[in-house]
Design a protein around this motif. Structure first.
Motif, PDB file in Angstrom:
ATOM      1  N   ASP A  97       0.727  -1.356  -0.030  1.00  0.00           N
ATOM      2  CA  ASP A  97      -0.177  -0.203   0.072  1.00  0.00           C
ATOM      3  C   ASP A  97       0.823   1.261   0.074  1.00  0.00           C
ATOM      4  O   ASP A  97       0.138   2.295   0.227  1.00  0.00           O
ATOM      5  CB  ASP A  97      -1.090  -0.055   1.277  1.00  0.00           C
ATOM      6  N   HIS A  98       2.157   1.256  -0.098  1.00  0.00           N
ATOM      7  CA  HIS A  98       2.915   2.326  -0.269  1.00  0.00           C
ATOM      8  C   HIS A  98       3.439   2.439  -1.861  1.00  0.00           C
ATOM      9  O   HIS A  98       4.335   1.689  -2.304  1.00  0.00           O
ATOM     10  CB  HIS A  98       4.270   2.173   0.720  1.00  0.00           C
ATOM     11  N   PRO A  99       2.645   3.467  -2.501  1.00  0.00           N
ATOM     12  CA  PRO A  99       3.242   3.579  -3.771  1.00  0.00           C
ATOM     13  C   PRO A  99       4.522   3.704  -4.123  1.00  0.00           C
ATOM     14  O   PRO A  99       5.189   3.097  -5.134  1.00  0.00           O
ATOM     15  CB  PRO A  99       2.219   4.785  -4.374  1.00  0.00           C
TER      16      PRO A  99
ATOM     17  N   GLU B 264      -0.094  -5.303  -9.932  1.00  0.00           N
ATOM     18  CA  GLU B 264       0.416  -4.377  -8.655  1.00  0.00           C
ATOM     19  C   GLU B 264      -0.780  -4.537  -8.079  1.00  0.00           C
ATOM     20  O   GLU B 264      -2.068  -4.352  -8.555  1.00  0.00           O
ATOM     21  CB  GLU B 264       0.985  -3.096  -9.144  1.00  0.00           C
ATOM     22  N   GLY B 265      -0.716  -4.125  -6.957  1.00  0.00           N
ATOM     23  CA  GLY B 265      -2.108  -3.852  -5.890  1.00  0.00           C
ATOM     24  C   GLY B 265      -1.536  -3.372  -4.507  1.00  0.00           C
ATOM     25  O   GLY B 265      -0.406  -3.033  -4.356  1.00  0.00           O
ATOM     26  N   ALA B 266      -2.661  -3.005  -3.794  1.00  0.00           N
ATOM     27  CA  ALA B 266      -2.363  -2.160  -2.412  1.00  0.00           C
ATOM     28  C   ALA B 266      -3.017  -2.566  -1.193  1.00  0.00           C
ATOM     29  O   ALA B 266      -3.064  -2.074  -0.401  1.00  0.00           O
ATOM     30  CB  ALA B 266      -2.745  -0.769  -2.651  1.00  0.00           C
TER      31      ALA B 266
ATOM     32  N   ASP C  50      -6.861  -6.776  -3.363  1.00  0.00           N
ATOM     33  CA  ASP C  50      -6.111  -6.815  -4.710  1.00  0.00           C
ATOM     34  C   ASP C  50      -5.278  -8.161  -4.852  1.00  0.00           C
ATOM     35  O   ASP C  50      -5.330  -8.704  -5.769  1.00  0.00           O
ATOM     36  CB  ASP C  50      -5.246  -5.496  -4.785  1.00  0.00           C
ATOM     37  N   ALA C  51      -4.770  -8.496  -3.643  1.00  0.00           N
ATOM     38  CA  ALA C  51      -3.922  -9.629  -3.733  1.00  0.00           C
ATOM     39  C   ALA C  51      -4.724 -10.811  -4.029  1.00  0.00           C
ATOM     40  O   ALA C  51      -4.523 -11.797  -4.910  1.00  0.00           O
ATOM     41  CB  ALA C  51      -3.249  -9.885  -2.394  1.00  0.00           C
ATOM     42  N   ARG C  52      -5.970 -11.101  -3.618  1.00  0.00           N
ATOM     43  CA  ARG C  52      -6.805 -12.343  -3.749  1.00  0.00           C
ATOM     44  C   ARG C  52      -7.451 -12.030  -5.224  1.00  0.00           C
ATOM     45  O   ARG C  52      -7.555 -13.110  -6.033  1.00  0.00           O
ATOM     46  CB  ARG C  52      -8.215 -12.129  -2.917  1.00  0.00           C
ATOM     47  N   ARG C  53      -7.523 -10.905  -5.849  1.00  0.00           N
ATOM     48  CA  ARG C  53      -8.115 -10.754  -7.159  1.00  0.00           C
ATOM     49  C   ARG C  53      -6.777 -11.104  -8.061  1.00  0.00           C
ATOM     50  O   ARG C  53      -7.284 -11.665  -9.041  1.00  0.00           O
ATOM     51  CB  ARG C  53      -8.557  -9.139  -7.346  1.00  0.00           C
TER      52      ARG C  53
ATOM     53  N   PRO D  45      -4.017  -2.648   4.054  1.00  0.00           N
ATOM     54  CA  PRO D  45      -5.393  -2.957   4.198  1.00  0.00           C
ATOM     55  C   PRO D  45      -5.615  -4.257   4.346  1.00  0.00           C
ATOM     56  O   PRO D  45      -5.273  -4.996   3.096  1.00  0.00           O
ATOM     57  CB  PRO D  45      -6.285  -2.067   3.003  1.00  0.00           C
ATOM     58  N   GLU D  46      -6.340  -4.909   5.346  1.00  0.00           N
ATOM     59  CA  GLU D  46      -6.710  -6.342   5.371  1.00  0.00           C
ATOM     60  C   GLU D  46      -5.613  -7.298   6.065  1.00  0.00           C
ATOM     61  O   GLU D  46      -6.099  -8.401   6.373  1.00  0.00           O
ATOM     62  CB  GLU D  46      -7.413  -6.827   4.219  1.00  0.00           C
ATOM     63  N   GLY D  47      -4.604  -6.606   6.154  1.00  0.00           N
ATOM     64  CA  GLY D  47      -3.246  -7.314   6.595  1.00  0.00           C
ATOM     65  C   GLY D  47      -2.809  -8.417   5.683  1.00  0.00           C
ATOM     66  O   GLY D  47      -3.595  -9.343   5.213  1.00  0.00           O
ATOM     67  N   GLY D  48      -1.485  -8.539   5.619  1.00  0.00           N
ATOM     68  CA  GLY D  48      -0.940  -9.559   4.835  1.00  0.00           C
ATOM     69  C   GLY D  48      -1.148 -10.914   5.465  1.00  0.00           C
ATOM     70  O   GLY D  48      -1.165 -11.888   4.843  1.00  0.00           O
TER      71      GLY D  48
END
Length: 216
Positions: free
Chosen positions: A12-14, A35-37, A41-44, A61-64
């Motif tokens: 989430d840090h661009p 890429e995602g944040a 995003d990771a799931r998609r 967001p949502e935690g790794g």
């Protein structure tokens, strides 16, 4: 010629995400496919793009650590490398136990990250050396604590009373008077206590008690 390793980067840090993707694009053998944040995003990305390796942060967001097992439910064969600032042994353990293939600290050089990704793509597991050493030390410490807790539980109530009084500096005779026992009985208890604690004498037994009280 070997195919490029297809990599997705979720952070989430661009600025950091762009730096990682740019660096890998400039290296031979890698292709940035997404890429995602966030955890969403990771799931998609895993469901739709199916990268060879997913690089993911813990703090997003949502935690790794929450997202990691969900991602592996979506795609059990997905290789995941955690790239984070967290040096907490609990985070390292949680990530590896949840199925991460690598745990790398942010600040790693481009070449170092590339080598980690190559190793993971070959089926290896990687943890930053400083963290693996700390993890091993923590594991040994926890095993020692567990062993001592088991030993303490193995002592009878009377043996604990005798041990506490010995640790307080009382002689066998004074312990006998305090507990209304024969001195010979106290000596018998001490023999069993020394055996259970795996120590050689009263002094070591007393030190064992004092160390437990300090650490506890």
């Amino acid at each position: 010629m070997a195919a490029n390793i297809r990599v997705a980067v979720v952070d989430d840090h661009p600025l950091l995400r762009e730096g990682v993707t740019r660096s890998l694009r400039e290296m031979n053998g890698f292709e940035i496919v997404a890429e995602g944040a966030s955890g969403a995003d990771a799931r998609r990305i895993v469901a739709e793009v199916q990268p060879d390796i997913l690089i993911m942060d813990i703090s997003m967001p949502e935690g790794g650590l929450v997202t990691l097992p969900v991602v592996l439910e979506i795609r059990p064969s997905q290789k995941i490398v955690i790239l984070t600032v967290s040096e907490d042994s609990d985070d390292v353990s949680a990530a590896l136990n949840s199925g991460a293939n690598g745990y790398v600290l942010k600040g790693v050089g481009t070449r170092g990250l590339a080598e980690v990704l190559q190793a993971v793509s070959r089926g290896e597991t990687y943890v930053s050396p400083t963290l693996s050493a700390r993890l091993l030390s923590d594991l040994k410490s926890r095993r020692s604590d567990d062993r001592e807790t088991t030993v303490l539980a193995d002592l009878t109530e009377r043996e604990r009373e005798v041990l506490d009084l010995v640790a307080a500096g009382l002689s066998n005779k004074r312990v006998a008077l305090r507990l209304d026992l024969h001195e010979k009985t106290v000596k018998h208890h001490m023999t069993r206590i020394l055996s259970k604690l795996n120590v050689s004498n009263r002094t070591e037994a007393a030190l064992w008690v004092h160390r437990r009280s300090v650490e506890g």
